[in-house]
Design an enzyme around this catalytic site. Sequence first.
Site, PDB file in Angstrom:
ATOM      1  N   ASP A   8       0.746  -0.913  -0.199  1.00  0.00           N
ATOM      2  CA  ASP A   8       0.019   0.252  -0.102  1.00  0.00           C
ATOM      3  C   ASP A   8       1.260   1.051   0.073  1.00  0.00           C
ATOM      4  OD1 ASP A   8      -2.472   1.530   0.261  1.00  0.00           O
ATOM      5  OD2 ASP A   8      -2.024   1.928   2.952  1.00  0.00           O
ATOM      6  N   ASP A  10      -0.675   5.057   0.917  1.00  0.00           N
ATOM      7  CA  ASP A  10      -0.748   5.810   2.381  1.00  0.00           C
ATOM      8  C   ASP A  10      -0.637   5.261   3.776  1.00  0.00           C
ATOM      9  OD1 ASP A  10      -1.060   8.367   0.845  1.00  0.00           O
ATOM     10  OD2 ASP A  10      -2.993   7.396   0.114  1.00  0.00           O
TER      11      ASP A  10
END
Length: 241
Positions: A8, A10
């Site tokens: 991922d 963020d």
Amino acid sequence: MKVLLVFDFDNTIIDDNSDTWIIQCAPDKKLPIELQDSYQKGLWTEFMGRVFKYLRDEGVKEEELKRAVTSLPFTSGMIELLSFLRMNKDRFDCIIISDSNSIFIDWVLEAAAFHDVFDTVFTNPASFDSTGRLTVRNCHTHACTRCPKNLCKNTVLGEFIDKQLQKGVRYTRIVYIGDGGNDVCPVTFLKKNDVAMPREGYTLHRTLDKMSQNLEPMASSIVVWSSGMEIISHLQFLIQM
């Protein structure tokens, strides 16, 4: 055969949310109440479209957005992890699947010179229009009822694995490194050899904890992390197996 690492972006690679981070570019570093209240669940990309229009209307230029985004801090140990992966590209393929956007991710990776670590980035495509407004399009369409309409990370991951298989590329295992609610869907489809690595104390970690308390079986192993250094340690363990 290599290990596939899925990241991922963020609150995983970077230690904040790139979309909410750029609100510091707004007048008084906040959005008008009516704009804040316009968000509807599952329609974050549409909401951010209105935010980017507001910032453009307020005279915020591309350079200001770039300056803000490239000031985002990396998560603890992440620079060391990405440097480790660069030195071990013969053992790992690395991809990003993110609900951020292509411009923000490009800016961050380019500023820190980490573009070469990642083989592919799957995210919402973004560009600046002729008026200087940042426009973001949905990553894809999908039929998953658990995910926001613009991105099902499990669908993206499955399609990537299938395409790699067509090229004759197989992975010994998948290691999924994430933090958020939209990482739950892909993690629940991981298999026995795979590893889910939720960030300690974040939504993915809390959700997997609840699932284990409810005796909902997970095929993969779960290794919690709070620093990229812990991820390096586990990857070193895996490649020695």
